[in-house]
Every structure is written in structure tokens, then in C-alpha cells.
Design a protein around this motif. Structure first.
Motif, PDB file in Angstrom:
ATOM      1  N   ALA A 237      -8.176  -2.401   4.409  1.00 38.30           N
ATOM      2  CA  ALA A 237      -6.518  -2.191   4.999  1.00 38.30           C
ATOM      3  C   ALA A 237      -5.574  -2.422   3.755  1.00 38.30           C
ATOM      4  O   ALA A 237      -4.805  -1.607   3.841  1.00 38.30           O
ATOM      5  CB  ALA A 237      -6.231  -3.117   5.925  1.00 38.30           C
ATOM      6  N   ALA A 238      -5.940  -3.123   3.027  1.00 33.92           N
ATOM      7  CA  ALA A 238      -5.202  -3.382   1.782  1.00 33.92           C
ATOM      8  C   ALA A 238      -5.032  -2.268   0.640  1.00 33.92           C
ATOM      9  O   ALA A 238      -4.207  -2.065  -0.255  1.00 33.92           O
ATOM     10  CB  ALA A 238      -5.402  -4.767   1.119  1.00 33.92           C
ATOM     11  N   GLY A 239      -6.060  -1.299   0.733  1.00 36.32           N
ATOM     12  CA  GLY A 239      -5.951  -0.163  -0.012  1.00 36.32           C
ATOM     13  C   GLY A 239      -4.969   1.081   0.259  1.00 36.32           C
ATOM     14  O   GLY A 239      -4.107   0.555   0.966  1.00 36.32           O
ATOM     15  N   ASP A 240      -5.351   2.048   0.303  1.00 37.69           N
ATOM     16  CA  ASP A 240      -4.550   3.156   0.773  1.00 37.69           C
ATOM     17  C   ASP A 240      -5.077   3.908   2.067  1.00 37.69           C
ATOM     18  O   ASP A 240      -4.628   5.026   2.435  1.00 37.69           O
ATOM     19  CB  ASP A 240      -4.467   4.269  -0.462  1.00 37.69           C
ATOM     20  CG  ASP A 240      -5.827   4.884  -0.754  1.00 37.69           C
ATOM     21  OD1 ASP A 240      -6.607   4.415  -0.285  1.00 37.69           O
ATOM     22  OD2 ASP A 240      -5.631   5.788  -1.656  1.00 37.69           O
TER      23      ASP A 240
ATOM     24  N   ALA B   6       0.824  -1.438   0.105  1.00 36.69           N
ATOM     25  CA  ALA B   6      -0.005  -0.049  -0.028  1.00 36.69           C
ATOM     26  C   ALA B   6       0.875   1.261   0.174  1.00 36.69           C
ATOM     27  O   ALA B   6       1.864   1.246   0.692  1.00 36.69           O
ATOM     28  CB  ALA B   6      -0.844   0.246   1.077  1.00 36.69           C
ATOM     29  N   PRO B   7       0.318   2.308  -0.688  1.00 36.54           N
ATOM     30  CA  PRO B   7       1.258   3.650  -0.645  1.00 36.54           C
ATOM     31  C   PRO B   7       1.440   4.148   0.900  1.00 36.54           C
ATOM     32  O   PRO B   7       0.632   3.671   1.767  1.00 36.54           O
ATOM     33  CB  PRO B   7       0.184   4.552  -1.299  1.00 36.54           C
ATOM     34  CG  PRO B   7      -0.847   3.797  -2.173  1.00 36.54           C
ATOM     35  CD  PRO B   7      -0.848   2.489  -1.222  1.00 36.54           C
ATOM     36  N   GLY B   8       2.274   5.006   0.954  1.00 38.47           N
ATOM     37  CA  GLY B   8       2.466   5.780   2.037  1.00 38.47           C
ATOM     38  C   GLY B   8       1.401   6.363   2.679  1.00 38.47           C
ATOM     39  O   GLY B   8       0.319   6.872   2.106  1.00 38.47           O
ATOM     40  N   SER B   9       1.554   6.489   3.900  1.00 37.99           N
ATOM     41  CA  SER B   9       0.120   7.154   4.907  1.00 37.99           C
ATOM     42  C   SER B   9       0.438   8.602   4.906  1.00 37.99           C
ATOM     43  O   SER B   9       1.657   9.457   4.496  1.00 37.99           O
ATOM     44  CB  SER B   9       0.359   6.783   6.399  1.00 37.99           C
ATOM     45  OG  SER B   9       0.077   5.343   6.252  1.00 37.99           O
ATOM     46  N   ALA B  10      -0.663   9.414   5.031  1.00 33.82           N
ATOM     47  CA  ALA B  10      -0.408  10.858   5.311  1.00 33.82           C
ATOM     48  C   ALA B  10       0.149  11.294   6.283  1.00 33.82           C
ATOM     49  O   ALA B  10       0.520  10.454   7.172  1.00 33.82           O
ATOM     50  CB  ALA B  10      -2.051  11.428   5.598  1.00 33.82           C
TER      51      ALA B  10
END
Length: 206
Positions: A114-117, A21-25
């Protein structure tokens, strides 16, 4: 704001996607489970144990703009719930995906979220507590927020916001009549303490 329908996915595949998944905010790290000792939690000299209970801080930290939230709901939910959450997140420029979980695949639907972003996966009420307990124990890098209920056993990556009459640990407990009215305050408090490193605990609204 975007809304998506929940679809049953193979749990193992969802876990694999989570790792990619991409990085978090900024400030919403998925692995943040330790209190930082400011307004969101107790002093770092005495780290709290998961599940310990604290009053919601009077001066909440700011929620990072652009935080990504997935709201997972049970079938037959009150339509006012996603509307209230969407309105609240709109005020802080957050992104929202709404997933209605299939009764036969709630754990995999939570894993799909959860597997998304999503920076935080949100569950409202107690209908999905049993599935949340299972999914969160296997997705330790994902932050979860439960509003109006709490897990039977403490988990470091699950934060709860409760209030009088809405603090049950038993799945399927009756939803309080004031749930929708309190949602904006509860969601804001939960996202704020998670962003500040105070995840994994139970916060009580006055």
C-alpha cells in the motif's frame, strides 16, 4: 509488468510512506468507497452498507488504463495464480507488482504494498484474510480486492469477488479447484467495480 519480492517493513514506516504515495490512476481513487448508482452498484438513494452482496454487473464499466496493482501472495502459492493475474492485467495495460509475503510479517508486507504506488492491493484466496483484515482497517485510504474469499467483518475499502464454493470468511479455508480458471473474470470484475466507485462490497459471479 514488474515483479518484486516482499520484504518485512516496519508497519509505522509503511503507513508514513502511504501518505506520500503518488496519485492514483484516473478513476481509481484510493478513497472511493461510495457506490455511484450505475451498473456497479445500487441506487445512491439507498447507499449500500459495507459488505453487502450484489451480483457482478452484466455490463462492467471500463478499467482505467495504467492502473497499478500489487498482488500479495502467501508463501507456497500456486505459481499459476500470478501468471493468470499478469496475463489478465496485460490485456488492459495495467502495471503489476507481485509480493510473496513472509509468514512472520504479512501485515507489514500488505502495508508495504500500500505504501508504494498501488491503486489496488489484491489478495487471492483466504490464506491472508486475517492479516488483510488488520491491515485494511489501518489503511483506510487504500483500496483492497480479495478474490475467492471475504472478510469476516465488512470494511469500506475492501471489495470481494466470490462465487459458489469460493466465498469463505474463515482464514485458511480450502481453495477451490477452479480458482485459477476464474481469476481473469474475477480480477476484471473487481477492478471494474472499484474504478466505478462500487468498492467495499461483495460481488458474486454467476
Amino acid at each position: 509488468m514488474k515483479r518484486t519480492a516482499g520484504t518485512a517493513l516496519i508497519l509505522a514506516a509503511a503507513f508514513a510512506l502511504t501518505a506520500c504515495a503518488p496519485g492514483s490512476a484516473d478513476g481509481m481513487s484510493r478513497g472511493a468507497t461510495t457506490a455511484q448508482g450505475d451498473a456497479a452498484g445500487p441506487s445512491p438513494s439507498a447507499p449500500p452498507s459495507p459488505g453487502s452482496t450484489h451480483d457482478v454487473p452484466q455490463n462492467l464499466p471500463a478499467i482505467p488504463a495504467g492502473v497499478r496493482v500489487s498482488l500479495v501472495l502467501a508463501q507456497g502459492h500456486d505459481e499459476k495464480i500470478p501468471d493468470a493475474v499478469e496475463h489478465t492485467l496485460g490485456e488492459i495495460d495495467a502495471e503489476l507488482a507481485v509480493i510473496t509475503a513472509d509468514p512472520a510479517s504479512v501485515v507489514s508486507d500488505l502495508a508495504s504494498a500500500a505504501a508504494g504506488d498501488a491503486d489496488v492491493v489484491v489478495v487471492v484466496g483466504t490464506a491472508l484474510l486475517a492479516s488483510l483484515d488488520s491491515a485494511s482497517a489501518q489503511l483506510l485510504d487504500q483500496q483492497f480486492l480479495v478474490i475467492g474469499g471475504q472478510l469476516p467483518e465488512p470494511t469500506e475499502n475492501v471489495t470481494a469477488v466470490v462465487w459458489s464454493g469460493a466465498d469463505a470468511r474463515v482464514p485458511g479455508s480450502e481453495i477451490p479447484g477452479n480458482l485459477v480458471a476464474i481469476l481473469p473474470e474475477a480480477v476484471t470484475a473487481g477492478l471494474a467495480v472499484i474504478s466505478d466507485g462500487g468498492s467495499g462490497m461483495v460481488y458474486t459471479l454467476p
